[in-house]
Design an enzyme around this catalytic site. Structure first.
Site, PDB file in Angstrom:
ATOM      1  N   LYS A 258       0.833  -1.240  -0.039  1.00 46.27           N
ATOM      2  CA  LYS A 258       0.022  -0.047  -0.006  1.00 46.27           C
ATOM      3  C   LYS A 258       0.899   1.342  -0.051  1.00 46.27           C
ATOM      4  CE  LYS A 258      -1.196  -3.335   1.905  1.00 46.27           C
ATOM      5  NZ  LYS A 258      -0.056  -4.466   2.449  1.00 46.27           N
ATOM      6  N   ARG A 259       2.148   1.128   0.701  1.00 48.74           N
ATOM      7  CA  ARG A 259       2.784   2.203   0.687  1.00 48.74           C
ATOM      8  C   ARG A 259       3.440   2.648  -0.708  1.00 48.74           C
ATOM      9  NH1 ARG A 259       7.823   0.787   3.717  1.00 48.74           N
ATOM     10  NH2 ARG A 259       6.295   0.326   5.306  1.00 48.74           N
TER      11      ARG A 259
END
Length: 490
Positions: A258-259
């Site tokens: 997600k980062r």
RNA sequence: GCCGCGUUCGUCUAGCCUGGUCCAGGACGCCGGCUUUUCACGCCGGUAACACGGGUUCAAAUCCCGUACGCGGUACCA
């Protein structure tokens, strides 16, 4: 009973959140393989971890598959011969097979407490054939003691009893022969104390019962496959054929997380691609290429053509980095393949979300102009705001390069000429004729007016053909913007 | 740490199984040119790789061994 040589594959996601892009690729490869071989593709929801269960996840998964056109033949919402397709609805089944494994001597009861297990972990060792003798389980306890505990309703788990000094081998369609020393395999919990199975048990029971012929899944499962093989053997079942797909990695290395979505602008969830306006066909096409190649130089495939060309032999074994540029390149071909009418429908929500409004006719005009210049639909709006509002600044490099001393006068005169054009005659041909005539009269190149005009009207030095652009922006706005630029830029 | 899997242009890859046709092909990106008295599209061209070290062989990107590096696994998560 389906005949045992029928190809049957499954996509078996866990409903823990949005469907990840890697999950979609796994689904895609399963789908392609099934269709290629005239077999069945099923969706099975692996919801055996109650603590990670997310209510909306199942719908999200099904929506994603529908959006991308990966239709399945059996699944929780469409049913099928082997229903139910949600593991939480099959709990009793798994328990009975776990007990069968115990009877066969391939599994055992364990009563260890959280503390015992934590202590073991602190020593840096796993629960396996080297340590099971120091734990509290049906191997170290007498039958009576075990029975007493069970009768008393004590918490217990069932663990796989991994045999000693055996080499577990299996053939992976993508990697070839893979082998593990059984001494390295831990005594995996098969049935949890909440009565639900772990993935490992549920997975082999269902794959067997559902007559799955090929297990096509991510590489993260490769190391647990020997446990599965051991269970198939203990139950006297023939294991399916395995194929472990390479993982999709971030351009930075490591798993796509997600980062990365934030730092690199790479969406990780299928819904993100949907929201960001990617064409589902484009996404699927790109994903197919990420780890697989047709062996020809073709790269653009409709789903049906991909089915035709697909084979597991042409799936690579090494991890692949996600390349957003390439996805965008693939996507642009699908944007271009759209009819202008379809493009208008596609872009309208993005226009409205941006707070703009435009008639269908106007949007049609805009789309015609920019269809070949965008890679993703929403760029029609985000990269071309001047169609909807006056520019509030002028691109610096463009001004530097294109705005000359004579520009203000020329543009001013051009604006004057446009004033006299009737509103209904304000089309690309007319504005071009006016411009070229003026250029001739002033004895300058057309570019001496073209560039300042584009800059004034769009605020930028690039974009669609300038005459179509002016016509689409419209008479009043063009003149207003030209006068303002003359004032601002001198 | 241990186990497993992997390693060809920056990236996705072809070639590797069945050694010679590979001073390694394609695509994305990037750079340049043509075209457009504008921008793009398009077209043309360029850039750039066999991880390293041994071995086998007349010959290795292709076979073998080792090293390095990367990734995955090592949960009563999937």
């Amino acid at each position: 009973m389906a005949s045992s040589d029928r190809v049957r594959v499954r996509f078996a996601p866990s409903p823990t959140g949005h469907l990840h892009i890697g999950g979609l690729r796994t689904a895609l490869y399963n789908y392609l393989f099934a269709r290629k071989h005239g077999g069945d593709f099923l969706l099975r929801i692996e919801d055996t971890d109650q603590s990670r269960y997310v209510e909306t996840a199942e719908d999200d998964i099904m929506d994603a598959l529908q959006w991308t056109g990966l239709t399945y033949d059996e699944g929780p919402d469409v049913g099928g011969e082997h229903a139910p397709y949600r593991q939480s609805k099959r709990a009793d089944l798994y328990r009975s097979y776990a007990e069968k494994l115990v009877e066969a001597g391939a599994a055992y009861y364990a009563f260890d407490t959280e503390e015992d297990l934590a202590a073991l972990r602190d020593e840096g060792v796993t629960y396996d054939l080297h340590t099971r003798h120091q734990m509290r389980n049906s191997i170290t306890m007498s039958d009576d003691q075990v029975q007493d505990r069970l009768d008393a309703g004590a918490d217990y788990v069932i663990r796989l009893k991994v045999p000693e000094r055996e080499t577990v081998r299996f053939e992976d369609e993508i990697r070839g022969a893979v082998s593990f020393d059984s001494d390295e395999i831990d005594d995996q919990v098969l049935l949890k104390s909440d009565g639900l199975p772990t993935y490992h048990l549920a997975n082999i029971v269902d794959d067997h019962l559902m007559e799955i012929s090929h297990v096509i899944r991510g590489e993260e499962w490769l190391s647990s496959t020997p446990k599965h093989v051991l269970m198939y053997e203990a139950l006297g079942w023939t294991p399916p054929t395995f194929a472990h797909l390479p993982l999709i990695m971030s351009p930075n290395g490591g798993k796509l997380s997600k980062r990365d979505a934030n730092t690199l602008g790479i969406p990780v969830y299928v819904t993100d691609y949907q929201e960001e306006g990617y064409e589902p066909e484009g996404l699927v096409n790109y994903l197919a290429l990420l780890g697989w190649n047709p062996g020809t130089e073709e790269e653009l495939f409709a789903l049906d053509d991909m089915v035709e060309a697909f084979s597991l032999e042409r799936v690579g074994a090494s991890g692949v980095q996600f390349d957003l540029d390439k996805l965008r390149w693939v996507n642009e071909h699908y944007v271009r393949a759209l009819s202008v009418e379809a493009l208008v429908d596609r872009v309208r929500p993005y226009v409205e979300d941006a707070g703009y409004s435009a008639s269908d006719d106007r949007l049609h005009e805009i789309c015609e102009l920019v269809q070949e210049r965008v890679q993703v639909v929403p760029e029609i709006v985000t990269d071309n705001r001047y169609f909807f509002e006056d520019p509030d600044e002028y691109e610096e490099a463009g001004v530097e390069k294109r705005w000359k001393d004579a520009s203000a006068d020329l543009l001013s005169t051009y604006a004057d000429r446009l004033e006299s054009v009737e509103e209904e005659d304000f089309d690309a041909d007319t504005v071009e004729t006016e411009l070229r005539n003026l250029a001739d009269e002033e004895d300058v190149g057309a570019g001496a007016i073209i560039h300042p005009a584009r800059l004034a009207v769009s605020g930028r030095s690039y974009g669609p053909g300038v005459f179509g652009l002016l016509a689409t922006v419209g008479k009043q706005a063009c003149i207003r913007r030209m006068r303002r630029a003359v004032e601002t830029l001198g």
